[in-house]
Design a protein around this motif. Structure first.
Motif, PDB file in Angstrom:
ATOM      1  N   CYS A 127     -36.917 -30.779 -19.007  1.00  0.00           N
ATOM      2  CA  CYS A 127     -35.811 -29.834 -19.194  1.00  0.00           C
ATOM      3  C   CYS A 127     -34.484 -30.538 -18.889  1.00  0.00           C
ATOM      4  CB  CYS A 127     -35.986 -28.613 -18.302  1.00  0.00           C
ATOM      5  SG  CYS A 127     -34.545 -27.528 -18.322  1.00  0.00           S
ATOM      6  N   ASN A 128     -33.662 -30.690 -19.911  1.00  0.00           N
ATOM      7  CA  ASN A 128     -32.361 -31.357 -19.726  1.00  0.00           C
ATOM      8  C   ASN A 128     -31.409 -30.573 -18.841  1.00  0.00           C
ATOM      9  OD1 ASN A 128     -32.854 -33.642 -21.346  1.00  0.00           O
ATOM     10  ND2 ASN A 128     -32.486 -32.443 -23.211  1.00  0.00           N
ATOM     11  N   LYS A 129     -31.611 -29.286 -18.757  1.00  0.00           N
ATOM     12  CA  LYS A 129     -30.732 -28.469 -17.913  1.00  0.00           C
ATOM     13  C   LYS A 129     -31.090 -28.665 -16.431  1.00  0.00           C
ATOM     14  CE  LYS A 129     -29.248 -24.311 -19.230  1.00  0.00           C
ATOM     15  NZ  LYS A 129     -27.764 -24.516 -19.136  1.00  0.00           N
ATOM     16  N   ALA A 147     -31.977 -19.660 -28.492  1.00  0.00           N
ATOM     17  CA  ALA A 147     -30.697 -19.457 -29.188  1.00  0.00           C
ATOM     18  C   ALA A 147     -30.812 -19.552 -30.704  1.00  0.00           C
ATOM     19  CB  ALA A 147     -29.687 -20.486 -28.694  1.00  0.00           C
ATOM     20  N   ILE A 148     -29.933 -18.830 -31.375  1.00  0.00           N
ATOM     21  CA  ILE A 148     -29.751 -19.016 -32.817  1.00  0.00           C
ATOM     22  C   ILE A 148     -28.309 -19.434 -33.131  1.00  0.00           C
ATOM     23  CG2 ILE A 148     -31.650 -17.538 -33.619  1.00  0.00           C
ATOM     24  CD1 ILE A 148     -29.595 -15.277 -34.028  1.00  0.00           C
ATOM     25  N   PHE A 149     -27.460 -19.449 -32.116  1.00  0.00           N
ATOM     26  CA  PHE A 149     -26.074 -19.894 -32.295  1.00  0.00           C
ATOM     27  C   PHE A 149     -25.717 -20.925 -31.211  1.00  0.00           C
ATOM     28  CE2 PHE A 149     -25.637 -15.463 -33.999  1.00  0.00           C
ATOM     29  CZ  PHE A 149     -25.202 -15.785 -35.268  1.00  0.00           C
ATOM     30  N   GLY A 150     -24.940 -21.931 -31.613  1.00  0.00           N
ATOM     31  CA  GLY A 150     -24.290 -22.812 -30.642  1.00  0.00           C
ATOM     32  C   GLY A 150     -25.204 -23.721 -29.842  1.00  0.00           C
ATOM     33  N   ALA A 151     -26.452 -23.883 -30.262  1.00  0.00           N
ATOM     34  CA  ALA A 151     -27.370 -24.741 -29.499  1.00  0.00           C
ATOM     35  C   ALA A 151     -27.063 -26.211 -29.795  1.00  0.00           C
ATOM     36  CB  ALA A 151     -28.807 -24.411 -29.856  1.00  0.00           C
ATOM     37  N   SER A 152     -27.679 -27.114 -29.027  1.00  0.00           N
ATOM     38  CA  SER A 152     -27.481 -28.545 -29.270  1.00  0.00           C
ATOM     39  C   SER A 152     -28.840 -29.240 -29.293  1.00  0.00           C
ATOM     40  CB  SER A 152     -26.596 -29.154 -28.180  1.00  0.00           C
ATOM     41  OG  SER A 152     -27.325 -29.282 -26.971  1.00  0.00           O
ATOM     42  N   ARG A 192     -20.046 -22.076 -21.056  1.00  0.00           N
ATOM     43  CA  ARG A 192     -19.887 -23.124 -22.067  1.00  0.00           C
ATOM     44  C   ARG A 192     -21.157 -23.267 -22.907  1.00  0.00           C
ATOM     45  NH1 ARG A 192     -22.125 -27.788 -20.800  1.00  0.00           N
ATOM     46  NH2 ARG A 192     -20.691 -29.046 -22.039  1.00  0.00           N
ATOM     47  N   LEU A 193     -20.999 -23.948 -24.040  1.00  0.00           N
ATOM     48  CA  LEU A 193     -22.152 -24.281 -24.863  1.00  0.00           C
ATOM     49  C   LEU A 193     -22.809 -25.540 -24.300  1.00  0.00           C
ATOM     50  CD1 LEU A 193     -20.760 -23.475 -28.418  1.00  0.00           C
ATOM     51  CD2 LEU A 193     -22.365 -22.156 -27.043  1.00  0.00           C
ATOM     52  N   PRO A 194     -24.080 -25.783 -24.628  1.00  0.00           N
ATOM     53  CA  PRO A 194     -24.797 -26.879 -23.955  1.00  0.00           C
ATOM     54  C   PRO A 194     -24.285 -28.276 -24.329  1.00  0.00           C
ATOM     55  CG  PRO A 194     -26.168 -25.865 -25.655  1.00  0.00           C
ATOM     56  CD  PRO A 194     -24.966 -24.996 -25.503  1.00  0.00           C
ATOM     57  N   GLU A 195     -23.962 -28.481 -25.594  1.00  0.00           N
ATOM     58  CA  GLU A 195     -23.515 -29.794 -26.082  1.00  0.00           C
ATOM     59  C   GLU A 195     -24.364 -30.898 -25.431  1.00  0.00           C
ATOM     60  OE1 GLU A 195     -19.372 -29.345 -25.115  1.00  0.00           O
ATOM     61  OE2 GLU A 195     -18.979 -28.358 -27.025  1.00  0.00           O
ATOM     62  N   ASP A 196     -23.705 -31.943 -24.892  1.00  0.00           N
ATOM     63  CA  ASP A 196     -24.473 -33.039 -24.286  1.00  0.00           C
ATOM     64  C   ASP A 196     -24.685 -32.864 -22.786  1.00  0.00           C
ATOM     65  OD1 ASP A 196     -24.788 -34.320 -26.663  1.00  0.00           O
ATOM     66  OD2 ASP A 196     -23.012 -35.574 -26.425  1.00  0.00           O
ATOM     67  N   HIS A 197     -24.233 -31.737 -22.261  1.00  0.00           N
ATOM     68  CA  HIS A 197     -24.378 -31.513 -20.811  1.00  0.00           C
ATOM     69  C   HIS A 197     -24.894 -30.102 -20.509  1.00  0.00           C
ATOM     70  CE1 HIS A 197     -22.835 -35.307 -19.393  1.00  0.00           C
ATOM     71  NE2 HIS A 197     -21.926 -35.247 -20.359  1.00  0.00           N
ATOM     72  N   PRO A 198     -26.140 -29.838 -20.889  1.00  0.00           N
ATOM     73  CA  PRO A 198     -26.681 -28.494 -20.638  1.00  0.00           C
ATOM     74  C   PRO A 198     -26.838 -28.172 -19.174  1.00  0.00           C
ATOM     75  CG  PRO A 198     -28.399 -29.956 -21.448  1.00  0.00           C
ATOM     76  CD  PRO A 198     -27.111 -30.707 -21.584  1.00  0.00           C
ATOM     77  N   ASP A 201     -23.380 -24.970 -16.795  1.00  0.00           N
ATOM     78  CA  ASP A 201     -23.398 -23.668 -17.477  1.00  0.00           C
ATOM     79  C   ASP A 201     -22.005 -23.123 -17.769  1.00  0.00           C
ATOM     80  OD1 ASP A 201     -26.142 -23.701 -17.236  1.00  0.00           O
ATOM     81  OD2 ASP A 201     -26.194 -22.357 -15.501  1.00  0.00           O
ATOM     82  N   ASN A 202     -21.020 -23.529 -16.959  1.00  0.00           N
ATOM     83  CA  ASN A 202     -19.710 -22.871 -17.054  1.00  0.00           C
ATOM     84  C   ASN A 202     -18.594 -23.817 -16.606  1.00  0.00           C
ATOM     85  OD1 ASN A 202     -19.432 -22.667 -14.100  1.00  0.00           O
ATOM     86  ND2 ASN A 202     -21.203 -21.314 -14.307  1.00  0.00           N
ATOM     87  N   HIS A 203     -17.377 -23.311 -16.631  1.00  0.00           N
ATOM     88  CA  HIS A 203     -16.216 -24.147 -16.305  1.00  0.00           C
ATOM     89  C   HIS A 203     -15.717 -23.942 -14.876  1.00  0.00           C
ATOM     90  CE1 HIS A 203     -15.775 -25.795 -20.305  1.00  0.00           C
ATOM     91  NE2 HIS A 203     -16.000 -24.592 -20.799  1.00  0.00           N
TER      92      HIS A 203
END
Ligand code: SF4
Length: 326
Positions: A127-129, A147-152, A192-198, A201-203
């Protein structure tokens, strides 16, 4: 479970001083954190208890409603001002978890809860997260809830909150305290979206504390709805959820707000669908068109393709309830 230290700093400033140290985690209701610790997903050295800080208030401001970060989910959902001004938030809160959990869970904690991806909780799985660089067990696994939106390529998890979907739709603002003072960010930009750093989770920075949220006044109270589709009627996370809010005047939609849960790594605002509704009559036909617009860019995985049909149907249904045309 690893041994840890527990402290209860006297003031908000003392809390801010304490959380600068690595290995430190804030605890409020603990409804997610304690599970994560028991299962070995997280192992803090020190817990900083903030339950005694004066952050429980629900008070009107010049232009909106302030809700303290330590207000309990159950209290917010039954608050008279919330029911009068933002019934959508009350519906979203009551759709979440169970009465027992809502009696412990706080607004700030709800925002900070982590995904319920089963591979994240199973420490024998990649699990990358949980452990960056190990891979994603869900990508080729049983990804029905994902997810169906914004996944990486790194992570396809979804954010589990109902409350956050409601607050995203209502244009809430997050109030954050840090060493340099307070800052405010739009609720839609908090997660935030996962991109390369799942793993992130947030800012919220490590040395910051959520102190509250503010919901601006609006004209959505008469025509709003929260629809949650799940496997059982209580104590289940959303397959898909929709927060719908309409400002209807003279038979036409003046403003629309739409956000979804269960579909992305963050509450997912449907801006194009919202725009498509402005100036239109609140009809089922127009709601179906908006729902199709909302689905642009959606991508399913092996076990969650059903969401590509469930999501637009849920958007349309939530809008019908909000408009009172069911
Ligand atoms: Fe981990 Fe995200 Fe993959 Fe789930 S979807 S296994 S949380 S990386």
């Amino acid at each position: 479970m690893k041994q840890f230290q527990y402290i209860r700093p006297a003031t908000q400033q003392n809390v801010l001083d304490a959380i600068t140290k690595s290995g430190t985690k804030i605890i409020a209701g603990g409804t997610n954190l304690v599970d994560l610790m028991k299962r070995g997903v997280t192992a803090p050295d020190k817990l900083v208890d903030i339950n005694h800080l004066p952050l429980k208030g629900i008070t009107p401001t010049k232009s909106g409603l302030h809700i303290g970060a330590l207000a309990l989910n159950s209290v917010v959902s039954e608050n008279a001002l919330v029911l009068q001004k933002h019934p959508l938030l009350s519906l979203a809160l009551k759709a979440g978890a169970s009465p027992q959990l809502r009696n412990m869970a706080t607004v700030g904690g709800n925002m900070m809860q982590r995904t319920r991806c089963t591979y994240f909780y199973d420490t024998t799985m990649p699990c990358n997260k949980r452990e960056p660089g190990t891979g994603c067990g869900a990508m080729e696994g049983y990804n029905r809830m994902h997810a169906i939106f914004g996944a990486s390529q790194q992570c396809i998890a979804v954010h589990p909150s109902d409350m956050c979907v409601g607050l995203a739709a209502l244009d809430a603002v997050v109030i954050i305290a840090g060493k340099k003072g307070e800052r405010r960010i739009p609720f839609v930009d908090f997660h935030r979206l996962p991109e390369d750093h799942p793993e992130t989770d947030n800012h919220l920075a490590k040395d910051e504390l959520i102190v509250g949220v503010e919901i601006p006044d609006n004209n959505f109270a008469k025509n709003s709805y929260y629809l949650k589709v799940r496997d059982r009627q209580s104590y289940a996370f959303a397959l898909v959820s929709v927060a719908a809010a309409l400002d209807i005047s003279g038979g036409l939609i003046k403003q629309a707000r739409l956000a979804m849960g269960g579909v992305a790594h963050k509450p997912w605002r449907l801006y194009d669908a919202e725009k498509s509704l402005v100036g239109k009559a609140p009809t089922e036909e127009n709601f179906k068109v908006a729902a199709q617009i909302a689905m642009q860019g959606a991508k399913a995985y092996e076990y969650n393709a059903f969401k590509l049909k469930l999501a637009p149907a849920s958007i349309s249904e939530a809008l019908k309830h909000a408009a009172g045309v069911v």
